[in-house]
Each structure stands twice: as C-alpha cells, then as structure tokens.
Design a protein around this motif. Structure first.
Motif, PDB file in Angstrom:
ATOM      1  N   TRP A   1       0.820  -1.292  -0.162  1.00 45.52           N
ATOM      2  CA  TRP A   1      -0.045  -0.039  -0.026  1.00 45.52           C
ATOM      3  C   TRP A   1       0.931   1.182   0.039  1.00 45.52           C
ATOM      4  N   GLY A   2       2.114   1.258  -0.627  1.00 47.03           N
ATOM      5  CA  GLY A   2       2.935   2.216  -0.490  1.00 47.03           C
ATOM      6  C   GLY A   2       3.677   2.515   0.662  1.00 47.03           C
ATOM      7  N   LEU A   3       3.638   1.727   1.731  1.00 50.08           N
ATOM      8  CA  LEU A   3       4.313   2.013   3.008  1.00 50.08           C
ATOM      9  C   LEU A   3       5.135   0.679   3.197  1.00 50.08           C
ATOM     10  N   LYS A   4       5.986   0.835   4.135  1.00 53.04           N
ATOM     11  CA  LYS A   4       6.762  -0.177   4.686  1.00 53.04           C
ATOM     12  C   LYS A   4       6.218  -1.116   5.489  1.00 53.04           C
ATOM     13  N   VAL A   5       6.297  -2.249   5.321  1.00 53.73           N
ATOM     14  CA  VAL A   5       5.583  -3.263   5.969  1.00 53.73           C
ATOM     15  C   VAL A   5       6.316  -3.450   7.501  1.00 53.73           C
ATOM     16  N   VAL A   6       5.554  -3.485   8.494  1.00 50.52           N
ATOM     17  CA  VAL A   6       6.184  -3.494   9.905  1.00 50.52           C
ATOM     18  C   VAL A   6       5.786  -5.098  10.261  1.00 50.52           C
ATOM     19  N   ASP A   7       4.699  -5.432   9.937  1.00 53.71           N
ATOM     20  CA  ASP A   7       4.135  -6.917  10.197  1.00 53.71           C
ATOM     21  C   ASP A   7       3.220  -7.327   9.557  1.00 53.71           C
ATOM     22  N   PHE A   8       2.542  -8.614   9.494  1.00 55.98           N
ATOM     23  CA  PHE A   8       1.249  -8.790   8.978  1.00 55.98           C
ATOM     24  C   PHE A   8      -0.012  -7.775   9.213  1.00 55.98           C
ATOM     25  N   GLY A   9      -0.200  -7.301   8.177  1.00 54.97           N
ATOM     26  CA  GLY A   9      -1.616  -6.558   8.364  1.00 54.97           C
ATOM     27  C   GLY A   9      -1.065  -4.880   9.127  1.00 54.97           C
ATOM     28  N   THR A  10       0.139  -4.851   9.269  1.00 56.17           N
ATOM     29  CA  THR A  10       0.709  -3.506   9.777  1.00 56.17           C
ATOM     30  C   THR A  10       1.719  -2.814   8.842  1.00 56.17           C
ATOM     31  N   VAL A  11       1.594  -1.610   8.630  1.00 57.41           N
ATOM     32  CA  VAL A  11       2.493  -0.948   7.776  1.00 57.41           C
ATOM     33  C   VAL A  11       2.733   0.113   8.616  1.00 57.41           C
ATOM     34  N   ASP A  12       3.868   1.197   7.965  1.00 59.68           N
ATOM     35  CA  ASP A  12       4.422   2.298   8.758  1.00 59.68           C
ATOM     36  C   ASP A  12       4.288   3.253   8.068  1.00 59.68           C
ATOM     37  N   LEU A  13       3.600   4.519   8.832  1.00 61.31           N
ATOM     38  CA  LEU A  13       3.019   5.760   8.075  1.00 61.31           C
ATOM     39  C   LEU A  13       3.944   6.743   8.910  1.00 61.31           C
ATOM     40  N   ASN A  14       5.216   7.103   8.366  1.00 55.98           N
ATOM     41  CA  ASN A  14       6.282   8.050   9.074  1.00 55.98           C
ATOM     42  C   ASN A  14       6.446   7.950  10.772  1.00 55.98           C
ATOM     43  N   GLY A  15       6.658   6.485  10.920  1.00 54.06           N
ATOM     44  CA  GLY A  15       6.829   5.949  12.365  1.00 54.06           C
ATOM     45  C   GLY A  15       5.808   5.706  13.155  1.00 54.06           C
ATOM     46  N   VAL A  16       4.418   5.724  12.482  1.00 51.71           N
ATOM     47  CA  VAL A  16       3.138   5.263  13.237  1.00 51.71           C
ATOM     48  C   VAL A  16       2.584   4.118  12.580  1.00 51.71           C
ATOM     49  N   PRO A  17       2.393   3.303  13.331  1.00 49.42           N
ATOM     50  CA  PRO A  17       1.821   1.824  13.042  1.00 49.42           C
ATOM     51  C   PRO A  17       0.498   1.966  12.381  1.00 49.42           C
TER      52      PRO A  17
ATOM     53  N   ILE B   1      -3.909  -2.616   8.050  1.00 49.09           N
ATOM     54  CA  ILE B   1      -4.836  -2.376   6.871  1.00 49.09           C
ATOM     55  C   ILE B   1      -5.130  -3.658   6.438  1.00 49.09           C
ATOM     56  N   PRO B   2      -6.173  -4.305   5.975  1.00 48.97           N
ATOM     57  CA  PRO B   2      -6.494  -5.433   5.575  1.00 48.97           C
ATOM     58  C   PRO B   2      -5.799  -6.267   4.238  1.00 48.97           C
ATOM     59  N   LEU B   3      -4.501  -6.884   4.651  1.00 44.51           N
ATOM     60  CA  LEU B   3      -3.956  -7.429   3.765  1.00 44.51           C
ATOM     61  C   LEU B   3      -3.595  -9.029   3.769  1.00 44.51           C
ATOM     62  N   GLU B   4      -3.615  -9.526   2.749  1.00 45.09           N
ATOM     63  CA  GLU B   4      -3.461 -10.994   2.758  1.00 45.09           C
ATOM     64  C   GLU B   4      -2.008 -11.243   3.094  1.00 45.09           C
ATOM     65  N   GLY B   5      -1.723 -12.239   3.212  1.00 42.72           N
ATOM     66  CA  GLY B   5      -0.133 -12.468   3.877  1.00 42.72           C
ATOM     67  C   GLY B   5       0.940 -12.443   2.733  1.00 42.72           C
ATOM     68  N   ASP B   6       0.395 -12.856   1.410  1.00 45.07           N
ATOM     69  CA  ASP B   6       1.277 -12.870   0.351  1.00 45.07           C
ATOM     70  C   ASP B   6       1.725 -11.524  -0.168  1.00 45.07           C
ATOM     71  N   SER B   7       1.205 -10.509   0.624  1.00 44.83           N
ATOM     72  CA  SER B   7       1.591  -8.934   0.438  1.00 44.83           C
ATOM     73  C   SER B   7       2.740  -8.845   1.129  1.00 44.83           C
ATOM     74  N   THR B   8       2.891  -9.376   2.265  1.00 49.67           N
ATOM     75  CA  THR B   8       3.928  -9.162   3.368  1.00 49.67           C
ATOM     76  C   THR B   8       4.942 -10.030   3.520  1.00 49.67           C
ATOM     77  N   ALA B   9       4.418 -11.088   3.150  1.00 51.86           N
ATOM     78  CA  ALA B   9       5.518 -12.474   3.276  1.00 51.86           C
ATOM     79  C   ALA B   9       5.676 -13.043   2.071  1.00 51.86           C
TER      80      ALA B   9
ATOM     81  N   LYS C   1      10.221 -11.000   7.419  1.00 51.26           N
ATOM     82  CA  LYS C   1      11.451 -10.390   7.703  1.00 51.26           C
ATOM     83  C   LYS C   1      12.537 -11.183   7.987  1.00 51.26           C
ATOM     84  N   GLY C   2      12.489 -12.188   8.555  1.00 47.83           N
ATOM     85  CA  GLY C   2      13.446 -13.029   9.028  1.00 47.83           C
ATOM     86  C   GLY C   2      14.290 -13.838   7.800  1.00 47.83           C
ATOM     87  N   ASN C   3      15.557 -14.054   7.942  1.00 43.51           N
ATOM     88  CA  ASN C   3      16.340 -14.739   7.058  1.00 43.51           C
ATOM     89  C   ASN C   3      16.474 -16.378   7.299  1.00 43.51           C
ATOM     90  N   PRO C   4      15.676 -17.206   6.806  1.00 38.02           N
ATOM     91  CA  PRO C   4      15.542 -18.592   6.860  1.00 38.02           C
ATOM     92  C   PRO C   4      17.048 -19.456   6.757  1.00 38.02           C
TER      93      PRO C   4
END
Length: 268
Positions: free
Chosen positions: A201-217, A220-228, A234-237
């Motif tokens: 959604w044009g913002l940095k992903v913080v976690d599932f369903g959460t993005v960062d708007l200028n430092g503020v979480p 938003i309703p996203l499916e996991g394939d948008s963030t993972a 975010k982790g390196n397997p």
C-alpha cells in the motif's frame, strides 16, 4: 527408559476411564495448515504435536501424569487464505470447536487442562473461550503460545543479532525447530533469498497487516502474500539450524513441564 503412552488417541477406553479418576493434566495442541515458507511443511501443527508429546513425556517421567489430546490441525483464519490447499477455520467456527473440546473434558472432571497454541490467529479466540469457562466454572485454562515463547528465548540461545536477523514467519523459530524435530519434512534446497524490506500500500511493512506511516503503525487488511513473499517475512531462513532448534525445543519442553507442575499445584 521405556516411553509412556501419552497420546490419548493411543489409550484404550478402559485405560482412559482409569486415568480420568486421577485427573491427569491434558495438553491440547493447536496448530495451522498454511504457508510456512517454500522449505517448510504446511502442517505446522505437526510441530505443536511433537512439542506436546515431549512435554508430556518429561512431565510423566517426573511423576506428573500428563496426556496429549488429538491435535487440532486447522487454525483460525487470518492472513493466509491466499495459499492453495491451505485450510483454515473462521474464528466463530474455531471458537465453537475449541469450546466443545474443552467442555467434553471438563464434563468428566478433567480440570487440569493446558492449551499449547501454535498459531497466532488462535490467540484472541482462545482468550474468549477460556475466559468464558473461567466465568462459568472458575476453572483457569492457561494457554502456552509455543512460538511466541520460543521467540523470547531466541536471543539467549543464538545471540541478539542472529535472533533479530532470523526471526520471522517462514524463518525462526519454526524453521530451526522443524529442522530438529521433523528433518525429513524440511527441504533446504528450496530456501530462497528475499528482499527483507517489504512494502505494501505504498508503505513499509512492519508486520502482518501493519504498515509504517512516518513512524506510526497503521493496520490495513492485507493477505499474507503481500507482506511475506512465498511465506517468508522479515527473517532470514538461511540462518536457521537444527542445532538452534534442538536448544529451543529443550527450553520449550522445560517451560512446558514447569507449567504442568503449576497447573497441578493450583488445581490441588
């Protein structure tokens, strides 16, 4: 030492009737059937069941009779509906299923119950169900969220830097624990290297369903394939290992046995 029969499904009806009189501890493992990364089996409930078995074995050997109920393999629907073949239950359905499972045990005087949760999408539902039971009967049923506990242990097991770099969906702690407990199910050759910085959604992903708007979480309703991507967040397997998984599992079992002992103490 001969292993005790700890899975309720393997007990005969006569053995179960005899055990109920002693009010043993019953562990209820919950998991999910979803995307855990291209290298991991979709059935992460297998890991919840495997950890539950080890806790029950250790507790029983320590003199605390403990059994494992049949694992509930389908978790509450949250972010993984995009995965072909994945199966999840709506929160209302899952709430009804867990309520019926617990009430079936409570009706026969089995009050020493512990939920071993292996899915984040179950947490709110578990609270609602156990809170309702507590209000009606006074019985407190604790929930031990396995992977959250493992995540808090990771810095002590592998160091803060490695824990931070490897922690996330599709990586630690599940991949390391899987490498230890279910090595035959892990496909290391399918590990992928990803851009760990993700946007939605044009913002940095913080976690599932959460993005960062200028430092503020912002949620938003996203499916996991948008963030993972391919189930990896975010982790390196590539930083996961069976050795770390063995140590994480040992600590989970240790804390699980401590919880069994506390349940017995409070229910006495």
């Amino acid at each position: 030492m001969t292993k005790a029969t700890v899975h309720m499904a393997r007990l005969t009806a006569a053995e179960m009737r005899e055990a109920v009189v002693r009010n043993p501890v019953i562990l209820l493992p919950l998991g999910s059937f979803e995307d855990q990364g291209p290298h991991m089996p979709m059935g992460d409930y297998l890991l919840a069941d495997a950890v539950a078995e080890r806790i029950a074995q250790e507790a029983t050997q320590a003199g605390h009779e403990t059994y494992v109920a049949p694992v509930l393999p389908f978790g509450g629907a949250d972010f993984f509906g995009y995965m072909p073949g994945g199966i999840a239950l709506s929160q209302t359905t899952l709430q009804a299923v867990l309520s019926d499972m617990l009430e079936s045990l409570l009706r026969h005087g089995l009050t020493r119950l512990v939920i071993l949760n292996g899915h984040g999408g179950n947490c709110t539902m578990i609270h609602d169900v156990t809170h309702s039971i507590m209000r009606k009967s006074g019985v407190i049923i604790p929930s031990f969220y396995l992977w959250r506990v493992a995540a808090t242990i990771m810095p002590h097991i592998m160091g803060k830097e490695k824990a931070a770099l490897s922690g996330g969906h599709g990586a630690n702690p599940l991949t390391s624990i899987g490498m230890h407990l279910l090595p035959e199910c892990i496909k290391p050759e399918r590990l992928i290297t990803l851009d760990l910085e993700k946007t939605a959604w044009g913002l940095k992903v913080v976690d599932f369903g959460t993005v960062d708007l200028n430092g503020v979480p912002v949620s938003i309703p996203l499916e996991g394939d948008s963030t993972a991507t391919h189930g990896v967040g975010k982790g390196n397997p590539h930083l996961c290992s069976a050795e770390d998984g063995e140590r994480l599992t040992a600590k989970l079992v240790e804390y699980g046995v401590q919880l069994v002992e506390h349940v017995i103490k409070k229910a006495s």
